[in-house]
Design an enzyme around this catalytic site. Structure first.
Site, PDB file in Angstrom:
ATOM      1  CG  ASP A 107      62.520 -50.942  -8.796  1.00 21.20           C
ATOM      2  OD1 ASP A 107      61.218 -50.790  -8.699  1.00 21.20           O
ATOM      3  OD2 ASP A 107      63.579 -50.268  -9.734  1.00 21.20           O
ATOM      4  CD  GLU A 146      66.349 -50.793 -12.453  1.00 18.17           C
ATOM      5  OE1 GLU A 146      66.172 -50.514 -13.925  1.00 18.17           O
ATOM      6  OE2 GLU A 146      65.423 -50.530 -11.572  1.00 18.17           O
ATOM      7  CG  ASP A 188      60.943 -55.615  -9.207  1.00 19.05           C
ATOM      8  OD1 ASP A 188      61.966 -55.642  -9.605  1.00 19.05           O
ATOM      9  OD2 ASP A 188      59.746 -55.385  -9.984  1.00 19.05           O
ATOM     10  CG  HIS A 246      64.717 -46.640 -15.028  1.00 20.31           C
ATOM     11  ND1 HIS A 246      63.431 -47.986 -15.364  1.00 20.31           N
ATOM     12  CD2 HIS A 246      63.760 -46.059 -16.513  1.00 20.31           C
ATOM     13  CE1 HIS A 246      62.133 -47.340 -15.686  1.00 20.31           C
ATOM     14  NE2 HIS A 246      62.552 -46.235 -16.521  1.00 20.31           N
ATOM     15  CG  ASP A 269      63.369 -46.825  -9.571  1.00 20.36           C
ATOM     16  OD1 ASP A 269      63.283 -45.326 -10.056  1.00 20.36           O
ATOM     17  OD2 ASP A 269      63.440 -47.991 -10.969  1.00 20.36           O
TER      18      ASP A 269
END
Length: 266
Positions: free
Chosen positions: A79, A81, A178, A236, A241
């Site tokens: 995941d 960011e 992603d 987030h 996550d």
């Protein structure tokens, strides 16, 4: 009648009267496994687990009975960011790169890869980005570039045995962004190749909708709510996550769901 035979088996195990000859153990194991998977022995789980061990079945048998085997040896939960603002900045750059290696047989986390990444096009994080992700400027300043992080991912994959052709693994993400948009888009911008193992994945939202019959509009929050799970950590945060994704996958697997690739081949 299956219910009667199930209760009879439980009674035998519970009283200690069952003495299984060695040549009948495989058939007995299969019978217990089938009854567990069919739900016949529902409510007797703790009794079965204790009695299986006392009759030489072992803990592994009880664990195997709890959910059917998956198609993959390992799931690689990811995941990202990325830099962001309102209105959105372009190009976006990955600033957190977490991966959890999930054992496909036990659905437990076996290893973690986690690095922060220094953005180069927009090196200064926006207040919006920090508020959303919890990532402050000091967490990305001086960190490796995306190219360096990708090299370390490859080293980690090799160390974990994930590059062995006989080992089946696949990435899992919450959505297609992603690996369909973010990573290939940034790699194209920087002139970097995308490793083949990033080109197929499981979208957890699709998997959840197949298993539960409803689409999780709010992503992880809806999936946790639908499965009565407590949300882990901060929304987030990339690594948090990933932990939520892994927990949701484990719960669905224990309910009998078999995960399959959802992305289309590149």
């Amino acid at each position: 009648v299956s219910d009667a035979s199930g209760c009879s088996m439980i009674a035998l195990l519970h009283t200690g009267a069952a003495k299984f000859p060695q040549n009948l153990l495989p058939r007995a194991r299969q019978a217990v496994r089938s009854l567990l998977l069919a739900g016949v022995l529902k409510g007797y789980g703790s009794i079965v687990s204790r009695k299986l061990a006392s009759h030489g079945f072992g803990a592994s048998m009880a664990a195997m009975s709890s959910f059917p085997p998956q198609r993959y040896h390992y799931f690689l939960v990811l995941d990202f960011e990325a830099t962001c603002d309102k209105p959105q900045i372009h190009p976006q750059e990955i600033i957190e790169f977490p991966i959890l290696k999930l054992n496909g047989r036990t659905m437990e986390i076996e290893s973690t890869f986690h690095m922060y990444v220094q953005p180069v096009v927009h090196p200064q994080l926006t207040p919006f980005c920090t508020e959303l992700t919890g990532i402050i400027q000091g967490m990305v300043d001086g960190q490796p570039s995306l190219q360096q992080v990708l090299e370390r991912v490859d080293e980690w994959m090799a160390k974990e045995g994930l590059l062995d052709p006989s080992v089946k693994s696949i990435f899992v993400t919450c959505g297609d962004w992603d690996l369909k948009v973010m990573l290939p888009g940034q790699c194209q911008y920087l002139g970097l190749p995308v490793a083949d193992y990033f080109k197929q994945w499981i979208n957890l939202k699709k998997a959840y909708s197949f298993a539960m019959g409803s689409w999780p509009k709010n992503g992880l929050l809806d999936m946790n709510k639908g499965l009565n799970l407590q949300h882990i950590g901060r929304p987030h945060s990339g690594i948090d996550d990933c932990k939520n994704i892994a927990n949701i996958m484990k719960t669905l697997a224990h309910r009998g769901f078999i995960f399959k690739q959802t992305s289309k081949p590149f």
